[in-house]
Enzyme design. Structure first.
Site, PDB file in Angstrom:
ATOM      1  N   ALA A   1       0.859  -1.185   0.000  1.00  0.00           N
ATOM      2  CA  ALA A   1       0.000   0.000   0.000  1.00  0.00           C
ATOM      3  C   ALA A   1       0.896   1.235   0.000  1.00  0.00           C
ATOM      4  CB  ALA A   1      -0.862  -0.010   1.259  1.00  0.00           C
TER       5      ALA A   1
ATOM      6  N   GLY B   1       0.404  -5.147   0.830  1.00  0.00           N
ATOM      7  CA  GLY B   1      -0.734  -5.119  -0.092  1.00  0.00           C
ATOM      8  C   GLY B   1      -0.361  -5.672  -1.456  1.00  0.00           C
TER       9      GLY B   1
ATOM     10  N   GLU C   1      -0.682  -9.263  -1.166  1.00  0.00           N
ATOM     11  CA  GLU C   1      -2.108  -9.561  -0.974  1.00  0.00           C
ATOM     12  C   GLU C   1      -2.861  -9.516  -2.312  1.00  0.00           C
ATOM     13  OE1 GLU C   1      -2.253  -6.655   2.277  1.00  0.00           O
ATOM     14  OE2 GLU C   1      -3.319  -8.184   3.438  1.00  0.00           O
TER      15      GLU C   1
ATOM     16  N   GLU D   1       4.016  -5.823   7.159  1.00  0.00           N
ATOM     17  CA  GLU D   1       3.265  -4.747   7.829  1.00  0.00           C
ATOM     18  C   GLU D   1       3.597  -4.590   9.298  1.00  0.00           C
ATOM     19  OE1 GLU D   1       2.115  -6.773   5.600  1.00  0.00           O
ATOM     20  OE2 GLU D   1       0.641  -5.810   4.304  1.00  0.00           O
TER      21      GLU D   1
HETATM   22  C1  TC6 Z   1       0.604  -2.391   3.299  1.00  0.00           C
HETATM   23  O1  TC6 Z   1       0.794  -2.810   2.191  1.00  0.00           O
HETATM   24  C2  TC6 Z   1      -0.655  -2.460   3.993  1.00  0.00           C
HETATM   25  C3  TC6 Z   1      -1.752  -2.931   3.355  1.00  0.00           C
HETATM   26  C4  TC6 Z   1      -3.001  -2.900   4.050  1.00  0.00           C
HETATM   27  C5  TC6 Z   1      -4.142  -2.825   3.086  1.00  0.00           C
HETATM   28  C6  TC6 Z   1      -4.595  -1.489   2.736  1.00  0.00           C
HETATM   29  N1  TC6 Z   1       4.574   3.497   0.126  1.00  0.00           N
HETATM   30  O2  TC6 Z   1      13.221   1.824   0.361  1.00  0.00           O
HETATM   31  P1  TC6 Z   1      13.637   2.556  -0.867  1.00  0.00           P
HETATM   32  C7  TC6 Z   1       9.292   4.910  -1.341  1.00  0.00           C
HETATM   33  S1  TC6 Z   1       1.784  -1.616   4.170  1.00  0.00           S
HETATM   34  C8  TC6 Z   1       5.042   4.706  -0.192  1.00  0.00           C
HETATM   35  O3  TC6 Z   1      14.654   3.610  -0.727  1.00  0.00           O
HETATM   36  P2  TC6 Z   1      14.780   0.124  -1.971  1.00  0.00           P
HETATM   37  C9  TC6 Z   1      10.379   5.262  -0.359  1.00  0.00           C
HETATM   38  O4  TC6 Z   1       9.918   6.162   0.625  1.00  0.00           O
HETATM   39  C10 TC6 Z   1       3.187  -1.562   3.094  1.00  0.00           C
HETATM   40  N2  TC6 Z   1       6.316   4.935  -0.535  1.00  0.00           N
HETATM   41  O5  TC6 Z   1      14.067   1.544  -2.046  1.00  0.00           O
HETATM   42  C11 TC6 Z   1      11.429   5.874  -1.257  1.00  0.00           C
HETATM   43  O6  TC6 Z   1      11.014   7.191  -1.565  1.00  0.00           O
HETATM   44  P3  TC6 Z   1      12.082   8.357  -1.799  1.00  0.00           P
HETATM   45  C12 TC6 Z   1       3.868  -2.869   3.031  1.00  0.00           C
HETATM   46  C13 TC6 Z   1       7.143   3.906  -0.568  1.00  0.00           C
HETATM   47  O7  TC6 Z   1      15.006  -0.325  -3.347  1.00  0.00           O
HETATM   48  C14 TC6 Z   1      11.297   5.057  -2.536  1.00  0.00           C
HETATM   49  O8  TC6 Z   1       9.969   4.473  -2.488  1.00  0.00           O
HETATM   50  N3  TC6 Z   1       5.056  -2.717   2.257  1.00  0.00           N
HETATM   51  C15 TC6 Z   1       6.722   2.614  -0.239  1.00  0.00           C
HETATM   52  O9  TC6 Z   1      15.910   0.179  -1.003  1.00  0.00           O
HETATM   53  C16 TC6 Z   1      12.318   3.953  -2.668  1.00  0.00           C
HETATM   54  O10 TC6 Z   1      12.291   3.158  -1.491  1.00  0.00           O
HETATM   55  C17 TC6 Z   1       6.214  -2.391   2.823  1.00  0.00           C
HETATM   56  O11 TC6 Z   1       6.324  -2.240   4.020  1.00  0.00           O
HETATM   57  C18 TC6 Z   1       5.369   2.423   0.120  1.00  0.00           C
HETATM   58  N4  TC6 Z   1       4.873   1.216   0.423  1.00  0.00           N
HETATM   59  O12 TC6 Z   1      13.715  -0.856  -1.296  1.00  0.00           O
HETATM   60  C19 TC6 Z   1       7.378  -2.248   1.883  1.00  0.00           C
HETATM   61  N5  TC6 Z   1       7.766   1.770  -0.346  1.00  0.00           N
HETATM   62  O13 TC6 Z   1      12.903   7.904  -2.961  1.00  0.00           O
HETATM   63  C20 TC6 Z   1       8.040  -0.929   2.091  1.00  0.00           C
HETATM   64  C21 TC6 Z   1       8.814   2.514  -0.735  1.00  0.00           C
HETATM   65  O14 TC6 Z   1      11.224   9.561  -2.041  1.00  0.00           O
HETATM   66  N6  TC6 Z   1       9.110  -0.710   1.171  1.00  0.00           N
HETATM   67  N7  TC6 Z   1       8.442   3.805  -0.873  1.00  0.00           N
HETATM   68  O15 TC6 Z   1      12.863   8.435  -0.514  1.00  0.00           O
HETATM   69  C22 TC6 Z   1      10.308  -1.349   1.225  1.00  0.00           C
HETATM   70  O16 TC6 Z   1      10.553  -2.210   2.045  1.00  0.00           O
HETATM   71  C23 TC6 Z   1      11.367  -0.929   0.259  1.00  0.00           C
HETATM   72  O17 TC6 Z   1      11.014   0.352  -0.205  1.00  0.00           O
HETATM   73  C24 TC6 Z   1      11.547  -1.843  -0.987  1.00  0.00           C
HETATM   74  C25 TC6 Z   1      12.543  -1.170  -1.964  1.00  0.00           C
HETATM   75  C26 TC6 Z   1      12.112  -3.187  -0.514  1.00  0.00           C
HETATM   76  C27 TC6 Z   1      10.251  -2.067  -1.697  1.00  0.00           C
END
Ligand code: TC6
Length: 681
Positions: free
Chosen positions: A63, A102, A105, A125
């Site tokens: 998400a 998400g 999911e 999450e």
């Molecule tokens: C969920 O899904 C809940 C669902 C419930 C149902 C509704 N959203 O980490 P990086 C941005 S909860 C918004 O440097 P990497 C990040 O801020 C979510 N932004 O890259 C950064 O922005 P900047 C569950 C996001 O290659 C840029 O993308 N998912 C999100 O080292 C690059 O990110 C997670 O918890 C996001 N979800 O790693 C996964 N994700 O460039 C969270 C990233 O402006 N993400 N950004 O600073 C990660 O773990 C890592 O970003 C990665 C990529 C492994 C996907």
């Protein structure tokens, strides 16, 4: 018309490709693309099966975290997912990169999932203080069983594609670089086999045995009580899985929703989401743009094979970067190498690496007894005693030995980088790279910017953190930089407070309950009173205990007594030493405080010092201080770190408490409190 979706049909297979950089988060644009694509293909009789895939570096990474707490916009993800799950045509998710939260999911409502071997899938999450709120808690147990699902969701770690295939999270592996073609071929095969469509929601085989067994879920929580201490999300995840097992699917979904809403509106998730962005923000330095040239780091030199030098060395070996490790004597070198080997062999014994990997990593070390061996490295990290004279001597020598264009770094914890740099003819190449002990484990890397450190050196150092799996935080030059400087205020406050009445165990308990792994006195006993108290000439409380040969856990106990199993109990001897020392200092005892008051007395001075770091420009932003403390000192992440926590407590309360302790609050703290403002956004 979607801006980020493309839809094409290849011989009756509809392919939906979503490309919404950087990580295909499921924000409004992505949802529009999914909604539009699936509706289009649902209604197109020429499309017999659908492949869902993503462009760019990854499948949906989850998400859009920045949308949480904001009014909903565009298509609802749950409705789009229901549309997919109920299609009468097979849908195949074709995964590369990281299908997380998400994102995974969405893959779970597809009828099949395939992934390239380098892909990872998971439900992380919990790290955001949430549960998988788009059916993850209901569907994952149906394909991997409740126990594995609980481990995956409460651990939050992504699972590699091969393992995901083994446990059933995906159905097949695709060939690297051929995901789209393999997805189409997989869909075509499904059509040929004409198997009935199976929805994950209808599967019962893996969960039926756990129905009506609350003891299984209570037992799970009890077994993991230590790991889950203080955290709400793992508890709600467990209850949601229990609902998946006990209730019909739609009712389970409702329960998941309730438990999700409870988390998303609570303080822990707010703090952890703040922290997610804080960690990423730390990489950004206003006057060092992202496109600043970075120097390649292919060979590293480390001076000093002690605890720090050895730990630092391991970071590089772990990512395949060779290290020349320099010591002054063969014994010291051998000892250092032995400790590194022992650490790796410990990991091998736990099954975390193979013996061959141990040997490969050890082979990357070139042991040396002279700094001359460092002539051609790209980066030198000095990790010797904290003694300015010695450091300057080393940097003076390095200046003559090491090739031009290499970075010269010191791992000093407190000393002035500018003075160290002044021993060289190239201060622009000198930087502080401050690791936290154990250096191969703790994820913080403080990058200390000297007055003359060049932008390239800063950009390279910040990047280096990411290469070795750490988070870099920029600090300016001052005694103790960020983490050590602010945390020294906690030690000071604890040492003062214990003289006024509260016992070491009361103080430690208050901080343990706040979320720290241990309080300051238990920590002092663990590290050793002789180590902590070292260096000051004055009579101190630690010194009085050391004079009685109470060195902590290692000898005779310290603030606590210990039995042979190292179990702590209150120490009458220490209590007497504390009383005597208070008398010597003329301090009146008898103060009684609640746990909350103790926490304020110990941690508000930390916040105050953090504000001073901002005023002095030592830290760039409040969130950098939070990142440093969470990663360098294990400050409980669910509080968001000291600065975010202070905002949630209320700044006026912090100001008032500091004044009541006789501490002058920092000017900015007072101003923000008066304006009703915040320290960290
Ligand atoms: C969920 O899904 C809940 C669902 C419930 C149902 C509704 N959203 O980490 P990086 C941005 S909860 C918004 O440097 P990497 C990040 O801020 C979510 N932004 O890259 C950064 O922005 P900047 C569950 C996001 O290659 C840029 O993308 N998912 C999100 O080292 C690059 O990110 C997670 O918890 C996001 N979800 O790693 C996964 N994700 O460039 C969270 C990233 O402006 N993400 N950004 O600073 C990660 O773990 C890592 O970003 C990665 C990529 C492994 C996907």
């Amino acid at each position: 018309m979607s801006e980020v979706g493309t839809y094409d049909v290849v011989d009756g297979i509809g392919v939906i490709t979503v490309d919404n950089p950087p990580v295909n988060a499921l924000g409004v644009k992505t949802r529009v693309a999914l909604d539009e694509g699936f509706r289009k293909f649902a209604d197109d009789p020429s499309v017999k099966a659908i492949v869902l895939t993503c462009g760019g570096r990854t499948f949906f990474a989850g998400a859009d975290i920045s949308e949480f707490g904001k009014p909903p916009q565009g298509p609802n993800l749950h409705e789009v997912m229901a549309l997919v799950e109920n299609l009468k045509k097979p849908v195949v998710a074709a995964i590369h990169g990281t299908a997380l939260g998400g994102g995974f999911e969405v893959a779970l409502v597809c009828h099949y999932r395939i992934a390239v071997p380098s892909a990872k899938v998971g439900l992380p999450e919990v790290a955001l203080g949430l549960l998988p709120g788009a059916g993850g808690t209901q569907r994952l147990p149906r394909i991997v069983g409740p126990e594995a699902a609980l481990d995956i969701m409460t651990g939050g770690k992504p699972v590699g594609a091969k393992k995901a295939l083994e446990v059933g999270m995906i159905d097949a592996l695709a060939t690297e670089g051929q995901l789209r073609e393999d997805g189409i071929a997989f869909a075509r095969k499904l059509l040929m086999e004409a198997k009935p469509l199976q929805r994950v929601r209808d599967r019962e085989d893996k969960i039926a045995d756990f129905r009506g067994k609350p003891e299984f879920f209570d037992g799970y929580l009890a077994r993991n009580a230590r790991a889950f201490r203080g955290l709400k999300a793992p508890v709600n995840i467990t209850r949601a899985v229990q609902a998946a097992v006990d209730l019909p699917f739609d009712e389970g979904m409702k329960r998941e929703r309730e438990l999700f809403l409870e988390l998303v509106s609570g303080p822990q998730s707010a703090a952890l989401r703040y922290y997610f962005f804080a960690e990423r923000q730390a990489a950004k330095i206003p006057d060092v743009p992202a496109d600043t040239p970075k120097l390649p780091i292919r060979k590293v030199g480390v001076i000093g094979a002690g605890t720090m030098g050895g730990g630092i060395t391991m970071n590089f070996l772990n990512v395949g970067i060779p290290v020349t490790l320099v010591e002054t004597t063969q014994e010291a070198l051998d000892r250092g190498l032995k400790v590194i080997r022992r650490n790796y062999e410990g990991s091998a014994a736990k099954g975390r690496m193979t013996q061959q990997q141990v040997e490969e990593r050890m082979a990357l070390i070139t042991p040396a007894l002279s700094m001359d061996a460092l002539a051609n490295v790209d980066l030198v990290i000095e990790a010797v005693f904290e003694e300015m004279g010695l450091k300057k001597e080393i940097f003076g020598k390095l200046d003559k030995i090491v090739r031009q264009g290499a970075i010269l770094a010191s791992n000093t914890s407190f000393l002035d980088i500018d003075e160290i740099a002044s021993a060289t003819s190239r201060p622009e190449w000198v930087v502080g790279l401050h690791f936290f002990s154990p250096a191969n484990v703790m994820r913080l890397l403080e990058v200390v910017r000297g007055a003359k450190t060049s932008k390239e050196v800063i950009a390279t150092s910040m990047d280096l953190g990411k290469t070795i799996g750490k988070v870099s935080v920029l600090a300016g030059v001052c005694f103790g930089f960020i983490a050590n400087r602010v945390m020294s205020k906690r030690s000071l406050a604890a040492n003062e407070l214990v003289l006024r009445g509260p016992t070491p165990q009361q103080i430690d308990k208050a901080l343990f309950d706040y979320g720290f792994a241990m309080g300051p006195f238990a920590m002092t006993d663990l590290v050793g009173l002789d180590v902590i108290g070292r260096g000051s000439g004055e009579r101190t409380l630690n010194g009085d205990l050391v004079a009685l040969d109470r060195l902590g856990q290692k000898k005779n106990g310290g603030y606590y007594d210990y039995d042979e199993k190292r179990k702590a109990s209150p120490s009458p001897v220490a209590a007497k030493v504390i009383e005597d020392f208070a008398a010597y200092k003329g301090i009146e005892r008898g103060l009684t405080l609640s746990d909350e008051e103790i926490v304020g007395r110990l941690l508000f001075p930390v916040v105050n010092e953090g504000v001073k770091l901002l005023e002095e420009g030592i830290a760039l932003r409040a969130s950098d201080i939070d990142v440093a403390l969470i990663l360098g000192y294990n400050w409980p992440a669910f509080t968001g770190g000291p600065m975010h926590w202070a905002d949630s407590v209320g700044l006026q309360k912090v100001v008032d408490s500091l004044r009541s302790m006789g501490i002058e609050p920092a000017k900015t703290l007072v101003e923000r409190a008066q304006q009703g403002g915040a320290l960290a956004k």
